[in-house]
Write a protein that holds these residues in place. Structure first.
Motif, mmCIF file in Angstrom:
data_model
loop_
_atom_site.group_PDB
_atom_site.id
_atom_site.type_symbol
_atom_site.label_atom_id
_atom_site.label_comp_id
_atom_site.label_asym_id
_atom_site.label_seq_id
_atom_site.Cartn_x
_atom_site.Cartn_y
_atom_site.Cartn_z
ATOM 1 N N ILE A 69 26.653 39.801 -10.429
ATOM 2 C CA ILE A 69 26.279 38.404 -10.189
ATOM 3 C C ILE A 69 26.730 37.554 -11.374
ATOM 4 O O ILE A 69 27.335 36.497 -11.189
ATOM 5 N N LEU A 70 26.492 38.048 -12.596
ATOM 6 C CA LEU A 70 26.938 37.314 -13.784
ATOM 7 C C LEU A 70 28.461 37.163 -13.786
ATOM 8 O O LEU A 70 28.992 36.174 -14.280
ATOM 9 N N GLY A 71 29.148 38.156 -13.218
ATOM 10 C CA GLY A 71 30.606 38.138 -13.167
ATOM 11 C C GLY A 71 31.180 37.389 -11.973
ATOM 12 O O GLY A 71 32.385 37.400 -11.753
ATOM 13 N N ILE A 72 30.311 36.755 -11.198
ATOM 14 C CA ILE A 72 30.702 36.004 -9.985
ATOM 15 C C ILE A 72 31.480 36.893 -9.016
ATOM 16 O O ILE A 72 32.383 36.450 -8.309
ATOM 17 N N LEU A 73 31.131 38.165 -9.011
ATOM 18 C CA LEU A 73 31.703 39.080 -8.023
ATOM 19 C C LEU A 73 30.756 39.168 -6.830
ATOM 20 O O LEU A 73 31.112 39.653 -5.761
ATOM 21 N N ASP A 74 29.536 38.700 -7.044
ATOM 22 C CA ASP A 74 28.498 38.746 -6.025
ATOM 23 C C ASP A 74 27.581 37.544 -6.277
ATOM 24 O O ASP A 74 27.646 36.946 -7.360
ATOM 25 N N GLU A 75 26.763 37.217 -5.286
ATOM 26 C CA GLU A 75 25.880 36.062 -5.457
ATOM 27 C C GLU A 75 24.429 36.464 -5.229
ATOM 28 O O GLU A 75 24.141 37.308 -4.375
ATOM 29 N N ALA A 76 23.535 35.858 -5.997
ATOM 30 C CA ALA A 76 22.113 36.132 -5.828
ATOM 31 C C ALA A 76 21.615 35.483 -4.539
ATOM 32 O O ALA A 76 22.220 34.547 -4.024
ATOM 33 N N ASP A 77 20.491 36.005 -4.015
ATOM 34 C CA ASP A 77 19.875 35.402 -2.828
ATOM 35 C C ASP A 77 19.053 34.181 -3.222
ATOM 36 O O ASP A 77 18.975 33.210 -2.477
ATOM 37 N N GLU A 78 18.430 34.284 -4.377
ATOM 38 C CA GLU A 78 17.571 33.200 -4.864
ATOM 39 C C GLU A 78 17.744 33.082 -6.359
ATOM 40 O O GLU A 78 18.059 34.059 -7.032
ATOM 41 N N GLY A 79 17.443 31.907 -6.876
ATOM 42 C CA GLY A 79 17.482 31.695 -8.318
ATOM 43 C C GLY A 79 18.721 30.939 -8.744
ATOM 44 O O GLY A 79 19.592 30.641 -7.920
ATOM 45 N N GLU A 80 18.776 30.648 -10.031
ATOM 46 C CA GLU A 80 19.881 29.855 -10.552
ATOM 47 C C GLU A 80 20.651 30.596 -11.632
ATOM 48 O O GLU A 80 20.066 31.344 -12.410
ATOM 49 N N TYR A 81 21.949 30.341 -11.655
ATOM 50 C CA TYR A 81 22.796 30.920 -12.680
ATOM 51 C C TYR A 81 23.703 29.820 -13.241
ATOM 52 O O TYR A 81 24.473 29.217 -12.494
ATOM 53 N N HIS A 82 23.537 29.562 -14.521
ATOM 54 C CA HIS A 82 24.438 28.628 -15.211
ATOM 55 C C HIS A 82 25.324 29.404 -16.174
ATOM 56 O O HIS A 82 24.827 30.185 -16.985
ATOM 57 N N LEU A 83 26.611 29.196 -16.063
ATOM 58 C CA LEU A 83 27.573 29.810 -16.973
ATOM 59 C C LEU A 83 28.248 28.698 -17.761
ATOM 60 O O LEU A 83 28.905 27.832 -17.172
ATOM 61 N N ASP A 84 28.054 28.715 -19.082
ATOM 62 C CA ASP A 84 28.619 27.683 -19.954
ATOM 63 C C ASP A 84 28.312 26.275 -19.405
ATOM 64 O O ASP A 84 29.184 25.408 -19.372
ATOM 65 N N GLY A 85 27.078 26.123 -18.935
ATOM 66 C CA GLY A 85 26.638 24.812 -18.476
ATOM 67 C C GLY A 85 26.972 24.478 -17.026
ATOM 68 O O GLY A 85 26.546 23.454 -16.512
ATOM 69 N N THR A 86 27.736 25.352 -16.369
ATOM 70 C CA THR A 86 28.122 25.097 -14.974
ATOM 71 C C THR A 86 27.234 25.895 -14.028
ATOM 72 O O THR A 86 27.071 27.112 -14.206
#
Ligand code: ADP
Ligand code: MG
Length: 237
Positions: A52-69
């Motif tokens: 998920i952190l590698g944007i190879l997969d997506e979470a069902d719920e919650g938020e992920y910000h990478l370098d502010g995006t």
């Protein structure tokens, strides 16, 4: 500077009518320049989290910000662009292309970024030198040892100068001595300021990072800074 921020992350896998809840509300933040181990036994959700952190997969719920995006609902093209620009990956099984030379493997991400051939080869050579394999540039992966293959994979991950290096069990297929040599290289890359996440189930490898996040059954049970054990040749006796 916050590099990674995740909030209440959940992920389940559906298998027919069954659902397996793998990540059950994960929260953490990684600052620029950190070196974090994600630890946990097999099946605890480490790879799921890293993917998920590698944007190879997506979470069902919650938020992920990478370098502010905010990373959410990206189409595959944008996701690929972000992966290429922000992230470098290292895997247990190296994932090198067997019919390409070490140099060409390292140059691959630059090809996808549209970097012209001459510059591509120059940069790839620079990173091969950095991992100590300049003399092996023309060799194919099957002519390299496990440790050398992982060095090529690390050079490839660095070639596009990503903001974050994600390594999923990078020493999992290596003997102890070679593992420590690879960790020494990864520590050196972090010393230069690169943000690094290392998934491992090995305690000694985790302690070569600067912080250990412990996952168990899909939740973080501990998240603490540690005194980094340097993986120099003196570490291994
Ligand atoms: P770890 O990397 O810590 O060993 P994983 O994140 O790979 O754990 O897996 C966590 C759990 O999710 C395991 O029970 C695994 O079998 C399951 N799992 C992982 N990927 C999938 C998938 N694509 N489909 C179904 N179940 C999966
Ligand atoms: Mg795994």
């Amino acid at each position: 500077m916050t590099m990674i921020k995740i909030k209440d992350l959940h992920k389940s896998y559906q298998m027919g009518s069954n659902s397996l809840h793998v990540l059950k509300g994960i929260n953490f933040e990684v600052k620029e320049g950190e070196m974090v181990a994600i630890m946990g036994s097999s099946g605890s959700g480490k790879s799921t989290l890293l993917n998920i952190l590698g944007i190879l997969d997506e979470a069902d719920e919650g938020e992920y910000h990478l370098d502010g995006t905010l990373i959410k609902n990206l189409n595959e093209k944008i996701a690929a662009q972000y992966r290429n620009k922000f992230l470098g990956f290292v895997f247990q099984s190296f994932n090198l292309i067997g019919y390409k030379s070490a140099l060409d493997n390292v140059a691959m991400p630059l090809y996808y970024q549209g970097v012209k051939r001459n510059l591509r080869m120059e940069k790839a050579m620079h990173y091969l030198e950095k991992v100590g394999l300049a003399d092996w540039a023309t060799h194919l992966p099957n002519e390299l040892s496990g440790g050398q293959k992982q060095r090529v994979a690390i050079a490839r991950a660095l070639a596009s100068d990503p903001k974050v290096l994600l390594a999923d069990e990078p020493t999992g297929a290596l003997d102890t001595k070679t593992s420590y040599e690879v960790m020494e290289l990864i520590q050196g890359i972090n010393d230069e300021g690169k943000t690094i996440l290392v998934v491992t189930h090995e305690d000694d490898i985790a302690h070569m990072c600067k912080r250990i996040v412990n996952l168990k059954d899909g939740v973080i049970i501990d998240d603490s800074p540690v005194k980094q054990v340097r993986a120099n040749s003196a570490t291994y006796v």
